[in-house]
Scaffold this active site. Structure first.
Site, short mmCIF file in Angstrom:
data_model
loop_
_atom_site.label_atom_id
_atom_site.label_comp_id
_atom_site.label_asym_id
_atom_site.label_seq_id
_atom_site.Cartn_x
_atom_site.Cartn_y
_atom_site.Cartn_z
N ILE A 139 5.77 5.49 5.49
CA ILE A 139 5.26 4.23 4.97
C ILE A 139 5.14 3.28 6.17
CG2 ILE A 139 6.06 4.46 2.60
CD1 ILE A 139 8.49 2.84 3.23
N ASP A 140 4.24 2.33 6.07
CA ASP A 140 3.95 1.44 7.19
C ASP A 140 5.15 0.58 7.56
OD1 ASP A 140 1.33 2.38 7.10
OD2 ASP A 140 0.71 0.81 5.70
N LYS A 141 5.13 0.08 8.79
CA LYS A 141 6.20 -0.78 9.31
C LYS A 141 6.50 -1.93 8.34
CE LYS A 141 7.14 -4.09 13.03
NZ LYS A 141 6.66 -4.68 14.30
#
Length: 304
Positions: A139-141
Site C-alpha cells: 500500500i502507498d506511503k
C-alpha cells in the site's frame, strides 16, 4: 534450494509473449522483473530457455525458478509495529500513514521492511528479492491500514495465487471529492504507466492491465463522499487512479487530485483484509478501525 512455479498454458493465452504471460500469472512480478528472470535463464518453456519476445502456445509448460535470496541490503531497525495477527507463516500488520513499505530511492531506512527485519530476523520469504522480503502486496506511503507479510516462500506463493484468483479480500475506505450520483457501482478500466510522467499511472489501453474496483457510498457531505471500496484486482495506485478517472479523486491526493489543508497525503485506509491461510486452509479476516487522521477529516466534514 530455489522455489519453482509451473504453469501449463491454456488456450486463452495462446500466442502471448512470455514476459506478459508470466507477469499476468504471477501477480507480484512486474513485467521488467520477469524480463530479468528470462534473461538470467530462470524461465523455461518446455525445459528450454527462451527470449522475452517468445510467444507461448497452448499446452506448453512454463517453469519459473526463484533463486535463493541474496544477503539483504536493508538493515533491521527497532521500529514499533502494530501487528494484528502473527503465526509461523505470516503476519498481518496495520501500517500507519506516512510509512514507506520497502526501501527505495530516497527512503532507505524507516520503512516497514526495516521494522520487519528487526522483528522477524531471517524469517521472511525471499521471492520478492533482497529489498522487499515478505512483501506479498503493498500500500502507498500515505495510505494507512492492513497488509499481509509472508514469512516463507510457500506462504508467499499461495497468498499470491489468491490475489491472482481474486479470492483475496481487500476493502478500503476513503473520502472522495464530489458527490456520487449512484449509491454503488463498479469501475472497470485498465491501468498502465503514464506515457509522459513515468512515476504516475493512468487509465489507458496501451501496455495496461485490467483493473476493477467496486464502490459503495457510505455518506455524503455536500462536496465530499465517504466511500467503501473493494478491490477485485490490485494494480499500482488503483483506487487513486480509478476515482480520479471518474471525477472523484481521493481527498488530499496531490498526484491524481490536489492537496487538502490539514491533511498530509491522501485520505485512504485499507480497512479489511481476508484470505485463506496457506497452511491450515482456514479463511481469516481482519478489520482495522479508521485512524485518527481519517476520523478528524470526518469530524471536520460533519461541521461544514
Amino acid at each position: 534450494m530455489s522455489e519453482k512455479l509451473e504453469f501449463v498454458v491454456t488456450q486463452e493465452w495462446n500466442g502471448t509473449r512470455i514476459d506478459k504471460y508470466v507477469s499476468e500469472n504471477v501477480s507480484e512480478l512486474t513485467r521488467s522483473a520477469v524480463q530479468g528472470l528470462i534473461q538470467s535463464g530462470s524461465v523455461l518453456v518446455g525445459g528450454s530457455t527462451v527470449a522475452k519476445s517468445f510467444k507461448v502456445e497452448a499446452g506448453q509448460t512454463v517453469e519459473i525458478s526463484f533463486a535463493p535470496p541474496k544477503p539483504l541490503d536493508a538493515l533491521p531497525e527497532d521500529i514499533p509495529l502494530d501487528i494484528v495477527y502473527e503465526d509461523d507463516d505470516l503476519l498481518v500488520v496495520n501500517k500507519p500513514q506516512g510509512m514507506v513499505v520497502h526501501p527505495a530511492h530516497g527512503n532507505y531506512s524507516g520503512t516497514l521492511v526495516n521494522a520487519l527485519l528487526f522483528h522477524c530476523g531471517e524469517s521472511l520469504s525471499g521471492i520478492n528479492g533482497v529489498i522487499r522480503p515478505g512483501i506479498v502486496h503493498r500500500i502507498d506511503k500515505n495510505t494507512s491500514g492492513l497488509l499481509i507479510v509472508a514469512k516463507n516462500d510457500n506462504a508467499h506463493l499461495k497468498l499470491s495465487e489468491q490475489i491472482k484468483a481474486h479470492s483475496f479480500t481487500r476493502e478500503y475506505e476513503t473520502i472522495a471529492v464530489g458527490a456520487f450520483k449512484e449509491p454503488s457501482g463498479t469501475i472497470d478500466a485498465p491501468i498502465g504507466r503514464h506515457h509522459i510522467d513515468r512515476k504516475k499511472m493512468c487509465v489507458t489501453q496501451q501496455n495496461s492491465k485490467n483493473a476493477v474496483t467496486h464502490y459503495t457510498v457510505l455518506k455524503q457531505y455536500g462536496g465530499y463522499t465517504h466511500v467503501r471500496l473493494r478491490l477485485e484486482t490490485g494494480r499500482t495506485h488503483q483506487i487513486r487512479v480509478h476515482l480520479s478517472y471518474i471525477g472523484h479523486p481521493v481527498l488530499g491526493d496531490d498526484v491524481y487530485g490536489k492537496a487538502y489543508k490539514g491533511l498530509v497525503g491522501q485520505c485512504l485506509h485499507a480497512r479489511k483484509i481476508g484470505f485463506i491461510h496457506p497452511s491450515t486452509g482456514e479463511y481469516l479476516e481482519f478489520t482495522s478501525e479508521l485512524p485518527q487522521y481519517f476520523q478528524a477529516v470526518l469530524r471536520r466534514l460533519e461541521k461544514m
